[in-house]
Scaffold this motif. Structure first.
Motif, PDB file in Angstrom:
ATOM      1  N   PRO A 217       7.941  27.382  67.495  1.00  0.00           N
ATOM      2  CA  PRO A 217       7.290  26.161  67.987  1.00  0.00           C
ATOM      3  C   PRO A 217       6.058  25.777  67.179  1.00  0.00           C
ATOM      4  N   LEU A 218       5.333  26.760  66.637  1.00  0.00           N
ATOM      5  CA  LEU A 218       4.182  26.442  65.798  1.00  0.00           C
ATOM      6  C   LEU A 218       4.631  25.818  64.477  1.00  0.00           C
ATOM      7  N   LEU A 219       5.783  26.282  63.957  1.00  0.00           N
ATOM      8  CA  LEU A 219       6.313  25.677  62.728  1.00  0.00           C
ATOM      9  C   LEU A 219       6.731  24.237  62.961  1.00  0.00           C
ATOM     10  N   ARG A 220       7.313  23.938  64.122  1.00  0.00           N
ATOM     11  CA  ARG A 220       7.805  22.590  64.388  1.00  0.00           C
ATOM     12  C   ARG A 220       6.675  21.568  64.432  1.00  0.00           C
ATOM     13  N   LYS A 221       5.472  22.019  64.705  1.00  0.00           N
ATOM     14  CA  LYS A 221       4.320  21.109  64.655  1.00  0.00           C
ATOM     15  C   LYS A 221       3.907  20.782  63.225  1.00  0.00           C
ATOM     16  N   GLN A 222       4.495  21.471  62.258  1.00  0.00           N
ATOM     17  CA  GLN A 222       4.130  21.267  60.852  1.00  0.00           C
ATOM     18  C   GLN A 222       5.259  20.652  60.049  1.00  0.00           C
ATOM     19  N   TRP A 223       6.214  20.041  60.716  1.00  0.00           N
ATOM     20  CA  TRP A 223       7.339  19.439  59.997  1.00  0.00           C
ATOM     21  C   TRP A 223       6.891  18.343  59.034  1.00  0.00           C
ATOM     22  N   SER A 224       5.782  17.704  59.317  1.00  0.00           N
ATOM     23  CA  SER A 224       5.308  16.644  58.419  1.00  0.00           C
ATOM     24  C   SER A 224       4.882  17.195  57.056  1.00  0.00           C
ATOM     25  N   THR A 225       4.647  18.510  56.963  1.00  0.00           N
ATOM     26  CA  THR A 225       4.285  19.112  55.674  1.00  0.00           C
ATOM     27  C   THR A 225       5.449  19.056  54.693  1.00  0.00           C
ATOM     28  N   PHE A 226       6.673  19.117  55.205  1.00  0.00           N
ATOM     29  CA  PHE A 226       7.856  19.149  54.353  1.00  0.00           C
ATOM     30  C   PHE A 226       8.269  17.725  53.982  1.00  0.00           C
ATOM     31  N   LYS A 227       8.661  17.566  52.710  1.00  0.00           N
ATOM     32  CA  LYS A 227       9.112  16.276  52.205  1.00  0.00           C
ATOM     33  C   LYS A 227      10.531  16.391  51.684  1.00  0.00           C
ATOM     34  N   ASN A 228      11.130  15.251  51.506  1.00  0.00           N
ATOM     35  CA  ASN A 228      12.504  15.204  51.007  1.00  0.00           C
ATOM     36  C   ASN A 228      12.603  15.902  49.658  1.00  0.00           C
ATOM     37  N   GLY A 229      13.492  16.880  49.565  1.00  0.00           N
ATOM     38  CA  GLY A 229      13.654  17.636  48.332  1.00  0.00           C
ATOM     39  C   GLY A 229      13.014  19.007  48.344  1.00  0.00           C
ATOM     40  N   ASP A 230      12.215  19.311  49.369  1.00  0.00           N
ATOM     41  CA  ASP A 230      11.587  20.629  49.459  1.00  0.00           C
ATOM     42  C   ASP A 230      12.601  21.683  49.888  1.00  0.00           C
ATOM     43  N   ILE A 231      12.218  22.940  49.712  1.00  0.00           N
ATOM     44  CA  ILE A 231      13.034  24.078  50.135  1.00  0.00           C
ATOM     45  C   ILE A 231      12.200  24.922  51.084  1.00  0.00           C
ATOM     46  N   PHE A 232      12.752  25.196  52.259  1.00  0.00           N
ATOM     47  CA  PHE A 232      12.106  26.003  53.285  1.00  0.00           C
ATOM     48  C   PHE A 232      12.555  27.447  53.135  1.00  0.00           C
ATOM     49  N   LEU A 233      11.589  28.370  52.974  1.00  0.00           N
ATOM     50  CA  LEU A 233      11.878  29.785  52.748  1.00  0.00           C
ATOM     51  C   LEU A 233      11.168  30.608  53.813  1.00  0.00           C
ATOM     52  N   ALA A 234      11.903  31.467  54.518  1.00  0.00           N
ATOM     53  CA  ALA A 234      11.310  32.254  55.597  1.00  0.00           C
ATOM     54  C   ALA A 234      12.154  33.482  55.871  1.00  0.00           C
ATOM     55  N   ASP A 235      11.577  34.408  56.656  1.00  0.00           N
ATOM     56  CA  ASP A 235      12.300  35.613  57.030  1.00  0.00           C
ATOM     57  C   ASP A 235      13.123  35.354  58.286  1.00  0.00           C
ATOM     58  N   LYS A 236      13.696  36.420  58.866  1.00  0.00           N
ATOM     59  CA  LYS A 236      14.603  36.268  59.996  1.00  0.00           C
ATOM     60  C   LYS A 236      13.920  35.812  61.272  1.00  0.00           C
ATOM     61  N   GLY A 237      12.574  35.846  61.321  1.00  0.00           N
ATOM     62  CA  GLY A 237      11.880  35.341  62.500  1.00  0.00           C
ATOM     63  C   GLY A 237      12.029  33.840  62.668  1.00  0.00           C
ATOM     64  N   PHE A 238      12.416  33.126  61.624  1.00  0.00           N
ATOM     65  CA  PHE A 238      12.574  31.668  61.672  1.00  0.00           C
ATOM     66  C   PHE A 238      14.048  31.270  61.588  1.00  0.00           C
ATOM     67  N   TYR A 239      14.915  32.184  61.939  1.00  0.00           N
ATOM     68  CA  TYR A 239      16.359  31.955  61.917  1.00  0.00           C
ATOM     69  C   TYR A 239      16.730  31.150  63.161  1.00  0.00           C
ATOM     70  N   SER A 240      17.133  29.882  62.982  1.00  0.00           N
ATOM     71  CA  SER A 240      17.414  29.007  64.126  1.00  0.00           C
ATOM     72  C   SER A 240      18.367  27.903  63.696  1.00  0.00           C
ATOM     73  N   TYR A 241      19.429  27.741  64.466  1.00  0.00           N
ATOM     74  CA  TYR A 241      20.392  26.659  64.225  1.00  0.00           C
ATOM     75  C   TYR A 241      19.719  25.294  64.354  1.00  0.00           C
ATOM     76  N   TYR A 242      18.883  25.169  65.367  1.00  0.00           N
ATOM     77  CA  TYR A 242      18.200  23.903  65.623  1.00  0.00           C
ATOM     78  C   TYR A 242      17.302  23.510  64.456  1.00  0.00           C
ATOM     79  N   ASP A 243      16.509  24.459  63.935  1.00  0.00           N
ATOM     80  CA  ASP A 243      15.564  24.137  62.868  1.00  0.00           C
ATOM     81  C   ASP A 243      16.272  23.876  61.546  1.00  0.00           C
ATOM     82  N   LEU A 244      17.319  24.638  61.251  1.00  0.00           N
ATOM     83  CA  LEU A 244      18.070  24.360  60.020  1.00  0.00           C
ATOM     84  C   LEU A 244      18.660  22.959  60.051  1.00  0.00           C
ATOM     85  N   THR A 245      19.146  22.529  61.229  1.00  0.00           N
ATOM     86  CA  THR A 245      19.706  21.184  61.358  1.00  0.00           C
ATOM     87  C   THR A 245      18.635  20.116  61.180  1.00  0.00           C
ATOM     88  N   LYS A 246      17.486  20.310  61.788  1.00  0.00           N
ATOM     89  CA  LYS A 246      16.402  19.339  61.663  1.00  0.00           C
ATOM     90  C   LYS A 246      15.907  19.234  60.228  1.00  0.00           C
TER      91      LYS A 246
END
Length: 494
Positions: A217-246
């Motif tokens: 939930p803390l990451l979802r408040k920072q979605w504006s940091t990501f722009k089109n063309g970026d790559i999101f890299l994280a460990d298994k703590g951020f493994y989520s079907y919902y977030d990958l789709t978004k």
């Protein structure tokens, strides 16, 4: 007889007027000396970092708490706070001692040893102003954050950490201590989720929560940091079907370690792209009340998404995992090879080093402020200082044609701490000041660290801790425990 053109003698304490100008009064001379302290004693650190954000953000306010002309103006207070988080001691008294030492060297009246004026001025700094400065310290990273791998796309690595702070009622209400600790025997703990640029190491955004907040939930408040063309890299703590789709909807690809799902095999994959490289399909998870989003949001998710699963074999000593499964939305195996994706995920460990630089090297692990308002400002100031040091490292590496990862963050901080007092001299010319700063940039690059991939070090401590007892009761109650001599007499021990 011709008149003498010699100047008339003057009495001690009087000045001969020149060109119709009045002599400076003693009050004016004293005011000039005080102004010299204001201009130099707190802003010498600004000589190094002043160009990293707009100067208008530190101008005196027209109205409000920071509008009056005091010793601790907005600019002086900011640079004092900035220098405080960079100091090895990090206390408010350190700022006052700097003022006193500067006044002593320049034969001025030594200020009071009380830190009350500085602490009051620090409370008046606007949190919005500090956040604007932090935002400006991240803009340079957007231009210098593309990695040479993965088609020159920006990689943003995400992770979370925890920090503790003084045990006050206000801090406990906002960030309560762990439930396993007794009241009065623990410290408030805040959880921070941050986004870093993998290439430059700059901190792009962050969110603060308490121990009950998960990092997603803390990451979802920072979605504006990501722009089109970026790559999101994280460990298994951020493994989520919902977030990958978004992230896919935002045009952001992901590289995440697999968790809570059994890895796919050749028998149930869509296509085998290569050895340990499978094209798979994920079905939408079953809805339950424990999900962090509503049923309407769940229904809007696609029934299936296509991913690429890669198995990474770890043969290096010291690594806990021998096999790591990662999934990614980068499906084109010709553009993004398996080895490149594996190397990118193994670089995720660098975010741990970024947090180590902030928490251990800068002393961010244990905060000092006693109210939530000041804790948030302290967090902001640490991140501002961290980004400024990162930018200095980047500029020094660019001028010397060096690799950024070879420059020591701790060495950079040590250089700034030791070069800062040299900028306090009032006799320095602009040419000499420029030379000193240039030497500072050269010293930053001179202390290089060797790149040692796969190095194995045991996670243990050699030095034994002091054999003090642990606090199992509040300190006020422990003070009332009878003296040991009474305990010895009662037990009949000699």
């Amino acid at each position: 007889m011709e008149k003498s053109h010699l100047a008339k003698p003057t009495l001690p304490g009087f000045y001969l007027p020149r060109r119709g100008r009045r002599p400076h009064s003693p009050q004016k001379v004293l005011a000039d000396k005080i102004n010299s302290i204001k201009q130099k004693s707190l802003k010498q650190i600004g000589e190094i970092f002043n160009g990293y954000f707009p100067a208008h953000l530190l101008k005196q306010d027209v109205s409000g708490p920071m509008s009056r002309k005091r010793f601790f103006t907005k600019e002086n207070t900011f640079w004092a706070f900035f220098g405080q988080v960079l100091d090895a001691d990090g206390g408010c008294k350190e700022v006052v001692r700097k003022l006193q030492s500067y006044a002593s060297v320049n034969s001025l009246q030594i200020p009071s040893s009380s830190s009350a004026s500085y602490c009051t001025a620090r409370k008046k700094l606007s949190e919005n102003m500090l956040f604007d400065i932090f935002t400006h310290t991240t803009t340079w990273a957007e231009q210098e954050s593309t990695d040479i791998v993965l088609n020159h796309r920006r990689i943003i690595v995400v992770d979370g950490t925890g920090v503790s702070m003084p045990d006050t009622v206000e801090n406990q209400q906002c960030w309560p201590q762990p439930a396993m600790q007794k009241l009065g025997c623990g410290f408030p703990v805040a959880r921070i989720c941050a986004c870093f640029s993998l290439n430059s190491g700059a901190l792009l955004s962050y969110e603060i929560g308490n121990k009950k907040n998960h990092e997603l939930p803390l990451l979802r408040k920072q979605w504006s940091t990501f722009k089109n063309g970026d790559i999101f890299l994280a460990d298994k703590g951020f493994y989520s079907y919902y977030d990958l789709t978004k992230f896919l909807n935002k045009g952001v690809d992901s590289i995440v370690a697999v968790a809570r799902r059994k890895p796919a095999t050749k028998s149930n994959c869509i296509k085998e792209l290569g050895p340990d490289d499978l094209l798979i399909a994920w079905s939408r998870p079953t809805f339950n009340k424990n999900l962090s989003y509503s049923k309407e949001t769940w229904q809007a998710l696609p029934q299936k998404i296509f991913l690429r699963q890669i198995r990474i074999r770890v043969d290096q000593p010291g690594f806990r995992s021998k096999e790591i499964y990662i999934v990614t939305t980068l499906l084109d195996s010709e553009v993004y090879s398996k080895d490149e994706l594996a190397a990118a995920y193994l670089k995720r460990w660098e975010v741990e080093l970024f947090f180590r630089d902030i928490k251990t090297t800068m002393g961010f692990d244990i905060l000092r402020c006693r109210t939530p308002e000041m804790v948030r400002k302290e967090v902001l100031m640490h991140f501002i200082a961290y980004n400024c040091l990162r930018r200095m490292m980047h500029e020094s590496a660019s001028k010397q044609n060096s690799e950024l990862r070879e420059i020591s963050f701790k060495g950079t901080l040590q250089a700034v701490r030791n070069w800062e007092p040299r900028l306090t001299s009032k006799n320095l010319t602009n040419k000499e000041r420029f030379r000193i700063i240039k030497d500072l940039m050269t010293a930053v690059v001179s202390n290089r660290i060797s790149i040692r991939p796969g190095r194995s070090e045991p996670r243990c401590k050699k030095r034994r801790p002091k054999p003090f007892q642990l606090m199992t009761k509040p300190r006020a109650i422990m003070r009332e425990i009878p003296h040991r001599s009474k305990y010895v007499a009662k037990k009949g021990l000699n």
